[in-house]
Design an enzyme around this catalytic site. Structure first.
Site, PDB file in Angstrom:
ATOM      1  N   ASP A   1       2.605  28.515 -16.610  1.00 43.16           N
ATOM      2  CA  ASP A   1       2.680  28.980 -18.004  1.00 43.16           C
ATOM      3  C   ASP A   1       1.713  30.146 -18.248  1.00 43.16           C
ATOM      4  OD1 ASP A   1       4.577  27.082 -18.536  1.00 43.16           O
ATOM      5  OD2 ASP A   1       3.220  25.704 -19.578  1.00 43.16           O
TER       6      ASP A   1
ATOM      7  N   GLU B   1      11.993  31.643 -16.835  1.00 42.97           N
ATOM      8  CA  GLU B   1      11.146  32.781 -16.482  1.00 42.97           C
ATOM      9  C   GLU B   1      11.910  34.096 -16.616  1.00 42.97           C
ATOM     10  OE1 GLU B   1      12.827  30.984 -12.642  1.00 42.97           O
ATOM     11  OE2 GLU B   1      11.745  30.197 -14.372  1.00 42.97           O
TER      12      GLU B   1
END
Length: 252
Positions: A140, A166
């Site tokens: 993250d 992503e």
């Protein structure tokens, strides 16, 4: 409260004056005279009626004004809360970018207003390896760094969204093909220059970018297909690449 008493007193005084003027004007005209009782009535009656009536009226008026102000304040607070909730519902919690649904809705609205623009699909390279090696929390952190680099690379007014785990989308409003290539390369370079040190070890961050410049008649789904193809080419061309091309109308 003091204000109400004063205002009611002024109204009562005005009523007394009006009563006296009427008495000294009308009674003599009718052949009578204003004696002590008449003077008393001219003073006492207005005081007994005008003062409490006006005081109650002013009190009710002040209450209504206060209620109206409170209602206006509450309405403004509710409107602000609604805007915050709507904004929160439209954004990705982690990056602050538009979420997938809102991004494509904004892209569609922008396409309706103008034919010009370019769509970039930006995908983090080897991201699974970061999650597998360092955990999802560190992953993250990497995504946040990539998101910040993307924001630094686009122009003011461009539309950004997180459209996958992503994967990010950028719609470059009004961009020509060359402008789109410049922005895509700037984003790629910004990410590549980002310093990422999980557990004190430098881990390179890169992205692959596929982009397309809007054809007049191309739909959003067609633009997505072309941009995905360019992203596929960038991934299979070694990654850390940006490939932007014209959108072929009615792409198969």
């Amino acid at each position: 409260m003091n204000s109400i008493v004063v205002r009611a007193g002024l109204v009562a005084l005005a009523a007394v004056v009006a009563s006296i003027l009427l008495a000294v004007t009308i009674v003599p005209a009718l052949g009578g005279s204003v004696d002590g009782n008449a003077w008393m009535m001219c003073i006492v009656c207005p005081l007994l009626t005008a003062w409490p009536a006006s005081a109650y009226t002013f009190w009710q008026s002040d209450r209504l004004k206060a209620a109206h102000r409170e209602l206006s304040r509450t309405h403004a607070q509710l409107a602000a809360a609604h805007r915050r909730l709507a904004d929160k519902a439209s954004r990705d919690d982690m990056t602050g970018m538009l979420n997938r649904e809102t991004f494509f809705a904004a892209l569609d609205r922008s396409r309706r207003r103008s034919d010009r623009g370019a769509l970039l699909i930006i995908d983090a390279d080897h991201f699974k390896a970061i999650n597998d090696s360092y955990g999802h929390l560190t992953g993250d952190e990497a995504l946040l760094l990539i998101a910040a680099a993307i924001k630094d690379g686009v122009r003011a007014g461009d539309i950004l969204g997180r459209i996958g785990g992503e994967e990010f989308g950028a719609f470059l409003v009004g961009a020509s093909e060359q402008e789109a290539r410049n922005v895509a390369e700037r984003i790629r370079g910004e990410v590549e220059r980002t310093v990422f040190r999980p557990e004190g070890k430098v881990v390179p961050l890169t992205v692959s970018i596929g982009g397309t410049v809007c054809a007049t008649e191309a739909t959003v789904s067609e633009m997505m297909r072309v941009a995905d193809r360019r992203l596929y080419e960038a991934k299979h061309g070694g990654r850390n690449l940006a490939i932007v091309d014209q959108c072929v109308a009615r792409a198969a």
